[in-house]
Structures are given as C-alpha cells and as structure tokens.
Design an enzyme around this catalytic site. Structure first.
Site, PDB file in Angstrom:
ATOM      1  N   GLY A   8       1.817  10.966  25.693  1.00  0.00           N
ATOM      2  CA  GLY A   8       0.925   9.887  25.277  1.00  0.00           C
ATOM      3  C   GLY A   8      -0.526  10.085  25.658  1.00  0.00           C
TER       4      GLY A   8
ATOM      5  N   ASP B  45      11.103  10.854  22.570  1.00  0.00           N
ATOM      6  CA  ASP B  45      10.516   9.796  23.384  1.00  0.00           C
ATOM      7  C   ASP B  45       9.640   8.881  22.524  1.00  0.00           C
ATOM      8  OD1 ASP B  45       9.055  12.269  23.162  1.00  0.00           O
ATOM      9  OD2 ASP B  45       7.529  11.434  24.486  1.00  0.00           O
TER      10      ASP B  45
ATOM     11  N   ASP C 231       9.684  20.790  20.622  1.00  0.00           N
ATOM     12  CA  ASP C 231       9.353  19.363  20.689  1.00  0.00           C
ATOM     13  C   ASP C 231      10.213  18.657  19.645  1.00  0.00           C
ATOM     14  OD1 ASP C 231       8.234  16.984  21.433  1.00  0.00           O
ATOM     15  OD2 ASP C 231       6.159  17.559  21.061  1.00  0.00           O
TER      16      ASP C 231
HETATM   17  N1  GUN Z   1       3.061  15.950  21.893  1.00  0.00           N
HETATM   18  C1  GUN Z   1       1.896  15.376  22.290  1.00  0.00           C
HETATM   19  N2  GUN Z   1       2.146  14.227  22.953  1.00  0.00           N
HETATM   20  C2  GUN Z   1       3.485  14.069  22.974  1.00  0.00           C
HETATM   21  C3  GUN Z   1       4.351  13.062  23.529  1.00  0.00           C
HETATM   22  O1  GUN Z   1       3.931  12.083  24.144  1.00  0.00           O
HETATM   23  N3  GUN Z   1       5.696  13.274  23.370  1.00  0.00           N
HETATM   24  C4  GUN Z   1       6.195  14.366  22.704  1.00  0.00           C
HETATM   25  N4  GUN Z   1       7.515  14.511  22.607  1.00  0.00           N
HETATM   26  N5  GUN Z   1       5.401  15.302  22.188  1.00  0.00           N
HETATM   27  C5  GUN Z   1       4.067  15.151  22.306  1.00  0.00           C
END
Ligand code: GUN
Length: 625
Positions: free
Chosen positions: A184, A121, A86
């Site tokens: 989100g 994002d 992430d």
């Molecule tokens: N982890 C939990 N929610 C999100 C999100 O909306 N975007 C990203 N990149 N990681 C997350």
C-alpha cells in the site's frame, strides 16, 4: 532469515528458496511475462539474484497460463534463480475487481512453481478512512489464514494505510507468514511522501517478526533504498527501470535525467563508451528500451552494492544523512526518522566514527543515550562543574591536569562536547572520542541545555581559576571505569571497586585491563567500552539481579558455551529484553549457573524472533576459570 552483518536495524542477511539463496538487501526486477527482453545472463551480470513477476497476468493470458502450468514459471520467464510472484492485488487496486479469488491465485502460484507466493491482499490507499483501512487489515489476515502455508514461502503483506496502530496490528498478525512485504505504499512513493513512508516502515518493521524478510512493495527507486534499509527493509521490487526506459529516462541514484538532455552516460554505465546519448536516440525503440533498461538496472544495483558496503563498515547512517540533502522530501524524511524512537535497535557502538554536524546530530540515538546518562549522572546533591573545551583539552590551571583536578574534589565534572555537556569520565567512550565534528558551536543551545540540566541539579557552575583544589579525595581512573560501566550497562552500580587494579597500555597510555586478585575482570576496548572476561562475568553475576544482561540457554548448549563455543538462537530459553546489540552478556543456565561471557549479536527486542545463526559470540567459557 540468517543475519550476517548489522548496523542498528539495517542488516545483511540471507535466506533460502527452492531456486537458491538470496543475500539481502536485494532488488527484484519486475519481469513482464509478455515482454521479457533481458536474458538470465544479462540480469545476473547486473547483480540480479531474484526476480518478481505477476501471476495474475500469467493466469489471465491463456498462452502464458498453459505454458507456465506445463513447464513452470522459471521456464516461462527464462530465469532459473528465485522467482517471486505477485497476486494481482495491485491490478485490482488500479483496475478494480479481478476475476480470481485469493485461494485460486495462491494455488495457481503453487502450481507454476513460484518460490515466493503472494496472497491476494487488500491494497489500502493512503487516503482511505480509518475503518476502511482497518477492515482491509483484517480481511488480508483472513486471507492468509484461508490458505495452507505448509513449507512454502508465502508473502503476507502488511497493510494499514498511514495509520500507525493499524500498521502495528497488521505487522503482528501477518508475522505468521514467512515473508513480509510492506504494501500500500506505491502512491506515497510516487508523490515523494517519504516522511509518511518512514513512519510506515518503522511501525511495520518493529512490530513484525525480525527473523523474516521485509520487502517494500514497489519501492524501486534507488533514492529511497538507503533510508529503507537503515530502517530494516531487506528487499525491493522495481518496475521503474523499465518504466523510465520507456520514457527515455536515464536513472541515477538521486533521480532521473532525460536521454535527450544528457551529454554522456556516466562511466559506471554499461552504455558508457558503447553509445553516446544521441546515438542511442537514433536506435530502434526495441534496442533503446533494452539498453536503457540495462543502464537503469545498473544504477539500482550500484546503490545496493554501496549500501551493503556501508552496512559492513557501519556507515549507512552517515550515508543516509548525506542522501537527506538530495531532495527536500528526503530531508523531511530524515528529520522524521530522527524524531522517531528506534533507539532500542542501536548497537552499543559502531566501528566507524560518529559525524557530528549540528543540533540534528543530538537526536542520533548514540547521542541521546549520552544525554540521558548525563541527566542521571548529575542527579545527586553534588556540585556540577563544567569545563569548557579550553580547560578540558589544555588542563585546569589550578591543577596540573584535568585528572588531577578531578581527583581533588567530589564534584560532577562535565565537559563541553559539541553543543552539550557530558561527564568527563566518558571522554574516551563512543561516540565522544570516536567522533568527527563540524565544530560549529550553538551558544543558544548550550544555554538551553544548561537550563535542562538545572532542572535536575541546580548547583551548576563553569570552571574558573577561583576554584581551588584540595587534597586528593578520589582517583580519576577509578571514577572513569565506574562511570563507563554504568553507562554501558545502564545501571546505578559499578562492577568495580577502589581496590581493583588498573593496567594501562604501554604504547598508548590508555586504560587496558581491570584486575582483581591478579585476574583480568574486564578489558577496555578502542570504543571505550568493556569486554568482560569470565572472571568479570562471574563477579557481575553476583551483583546483578536475574535476568539482567543474561541470556539463558539449554543445558546442552551451555556445555558447549562453557568451552568457548558461540550461542545459537535456537538454544535460547530466556533473555533480558533490555540487552543492547553488541553489548556484553552472561550466558547462564536456568538456575543462573554461569556458562560463558560474550557479546550479543542483536538487541533483546530482536532476540525473540531469530531462529537461525549466532546469538552470542562467546569470548570466554567457564571451563577457563
Ligand atoms: N505491489 C505494489 N503494492 C502492492 C501491495 O500492496 N500488495 C501487493 N500484493 N502487491 C503490490
């Protein structure tokens, strides 16, 4: 993504990464690069195929960064399978601005050899205003465009807060990315707003590219897995296994319990027989964290295993119906799902029986199709005669049987099925005969249903003994095959005519084959629908307007399909958008020359997306003719 098995929108699929394949539905445990206490062997033994870690944390911590750049993220976290990273979006949502921009963090993920790379994002909160959420959707899309996707699996999160049209726009825009998380949603999951989540998942899923994996970001609690998978989610990530372990919470499919308050671990737990809860409480924090994490992961993977089995046997919907009683918020979510329109994605039938509980069951898309057909069926100037359950099952006294009665008049004959009335001719068609019912009859609903029918045809009476019967005017079996055909292909005209010959099974007495000129046109299956032979396809082609129930393929493919080989997605040139998954289709060339008949593996809506795998399972090619 390749489709292996399907129940409506739910699927078992697989896709490739540089470090191996992932079979979905799957959960990626969140690995904290600073605190990695489960070995690869331990993770894999619990069912883990892939993990997710945070590139932002790695990059920010000098030691981790240097190591990851030198040896790669897999070695850093000691996991040789697929690793997703992430981007730090979530940290920027929790802590405010972070010190890297999108391009930098994506390049960093590439440099440490991540298998699935997430852009930075913009996290939209559920309480964001419309304009803020809209700007976030477009800014997220700009960020996707800013980077070079190349042959990398780039995750492009679908944002849009709780606004259906923004989720729709975002899903369409982000579908350019090879991997589509729904973002989100963590605040909604944390506050049990599952009904809002249902809307978000549906709006994201049905507008996204169906061939791409859909991931629910932060959806790590097993309580909501089945709902999400039923609506087309393929992957989850879970930090909850660790978070709960830190709080001494023991995870179960439906919720958590406090370690201090349980008598024992369940028998499926890796801790069962090894520890009593009070013994684990006496262990050091490090051991307790590790052991409880294992238990919690096991709870998560048990649920995934069950969900996969459910998809395979086509009972995931029933499982979700069961789960809907696990918590009032889930019940609310279930009702939300029933009120949404995902009917196009439902198969023609399922291999499991339909469970009819109460009026909520009337909102199941299979029953909705039946009701819709009933309204069409009575839309004529004929009298409608309703047989209640007694007459339907025991026969009509003025005739020897219901079939004889049917043959003696030209009425629309309806029969009572649970709380509604449906055409008699569909008595052996899914879901009518393949249903198990609570037999709780709601008379008020029946009255309401009749008033709805009367809006279409006012001449409706219940059968009573005063209705006498006449000479034979029609034949039940032919009436039945015509009605089933119209129901199956959602059309006004039957393929069959009164001179077609109907063959019954010697063993069961049920209709088996429909013959014309001694050749089989169609076979009635156990679900009461037809499988077409190539003769049937050829006859159908002559009465149907192009491109109804057709899949148009390239000439190269057609040559193979004519020899009974399946149709692959990549050879499809055109198709009828109204195709129902599992329904019969004609495989034709661009000039409508017939190559084969078979059944479509997906709906027309999904067909445009897939690139890999079988689109039509061919029963018979034209070379047999
Ligand atoms: N982890 C939990 N929610 C999100 C999100 O909306 N975007 C990203 N990149 N990681 C997350």
């Amino acid at each position: 993504m390749q489709l292996l098995f399907k129940e409506n929108l739910a699927r078992i699929g697989k896709f490739k990464t540089d470090h191996g394949e992932i079979e979905t539905p799957a959960v990626m445990p969140v690995i904290n690069p600073n605190l990695n206490f489960l070995s690869e062997r331990e993770l894999k033994d619990l069912g883990v195929q892939a993990v997710i870690t945070n590139s932002y944390i790695i990059r920010r911590t000098e030691k981790l960064r240097d190591y990851a750049l030198k040896y790669g993220v897999h070695r850093l976290i000691n996991f040789q399978g697929p690793v997703m990273t992430d981007s730090g979006t979530f940290q920027s949502y929790v802590y405010g601005d972070i010190e890297y921009n999108n391009k930098e963090i994506v390049d960093f993920q590439k440099n440490i050899g991540s298998d699935i790379i997430t852009i930075l994002d913009i996290f939209s909160r559920p309480d964001d205003g419309y304009e803020t959420a809209k700007n976030a959707v477009y800014e997220t899309y700009n960020r996707l465009n800013e980077i070079d996707i190349g042959n990398k699996i780039i995750a492009g999160p679908i944002q849009g807060s709780i606004y259906p049209d923004l989720r729709k726009i975002s899903a369409k825009l982000m579908s350019k990315a090879p991997y589509l998380p729904i973002g989100g949603v963590v605040p909604l999951l944390e506050s049990y707003r599952y009904d809002d989540l249902i809307k978000i998942i549906i709006n994201s899923k049905v507008n996204a590219d169906f061939s791409k994996p859909i991931h629910l970001f932060g959806g790590g609690h097993p309580m909501f897995f089945a709902f999400s998978v039923l609506l087309g989610v393929d992957l989850f990530d879970s930090a909850s296994y660790i978070k709960y372990a830190k709080d001494n919470r023991v995870l179960y499919t439906e919720g958590t319990r406090n370690l201090k308050e349980i008598r024992d671990f369940p028998d499926w737990s890796p801790l069962f027989g090894r520890y009593k809860p009070e013994e684990l409480l006496r262990e050091t924090e490090k051991i307790r964290l590790k052991e409880l994490s294992k238990h919690n992961l096991k709870a998560i993977f048990n649920e995934i295993t069950e969900i996969k089995e459910r998809i395979y046997e086509n009972t995931l919907y029933q499982y979700v119906e069961e789960k809907s009683r696990a918590h009032p918020s889930l019940y609310r979510a279930f009702i939300e799902m029933l009120n949404s329109n995902i009917d196009n994605f439902y198969n023609i039938s399922l291999k499991s029986p339909f469970y009819f509980y109460d009026n909520h069951s009337l909102k199941n898309p299979f029953v909705k199709r039946l009701i819709e057909f009933t309204f069409k069926y009575i839309n004529n100037s004929k009298k409608c005669v309703i047989l209640n359950h007694k007459y339907w099952r025991a026969g009509v006294p003025t005739a020897d049987s219901v079939k004889e009665f049917y043959g003696s008049n030209d009425y629309n004959i309806l029969v009572q099925w649970n709380n509604i009335f449906i055409p008699l001719e569909l008595e052996d068609t899914y879901p009518v005969s393949q249903s198990v019912s609570s037999n709780i009859i709601d008379r008020d609903y029946q009255t309401y249903f009749i008033s709805e029918l009367k809006k279409i045809n006012n001449d409706i009476i219940f059968y009573d003994d005063s209705i006498t019967y006449d000479r034979k005017v029609r034949d039940y079996d032919h009436g039945k095959i015509d009605a089933v055909f119209k129901f199956q292909f959602n059309c006004d005209r039957s393929l069959f005519n009164s001179s077609d010959f109907i063959v019954r099974s010697k063993a069961t007495g049920h209709i088996r084959n429909i013959l014309r000129d001694s050749k089989i046109l169609a076979t009635m299956r156990n679900d009461g629908f037809f499988t077409l032979s190539i003769h049937g396809g050829s006859a159908l082609q002559k009465i149907k307007e192009y491109p109804m129930s057709r899949v148009v393929v390239t000439p190269d493919s057609g040559e193979f399909n004519a020899k009974d080989f399946n149709v692959f997605f990549k050879f499809i040139k055109d198709f009828d958008e109204n195709i129902i998954a599992g329904n019969e289709v004609m495989v034709v060339g661009e000039n409508d020359e017939l190559y084969a008949v078979g059944h479509s593996t997906v709906s027309g809506t999904e067909m445009k997306s897939y690139r890999e795998g079988v689109a039509v399972k061919v029963h018979e090619g034209i070379n047999k003719l």
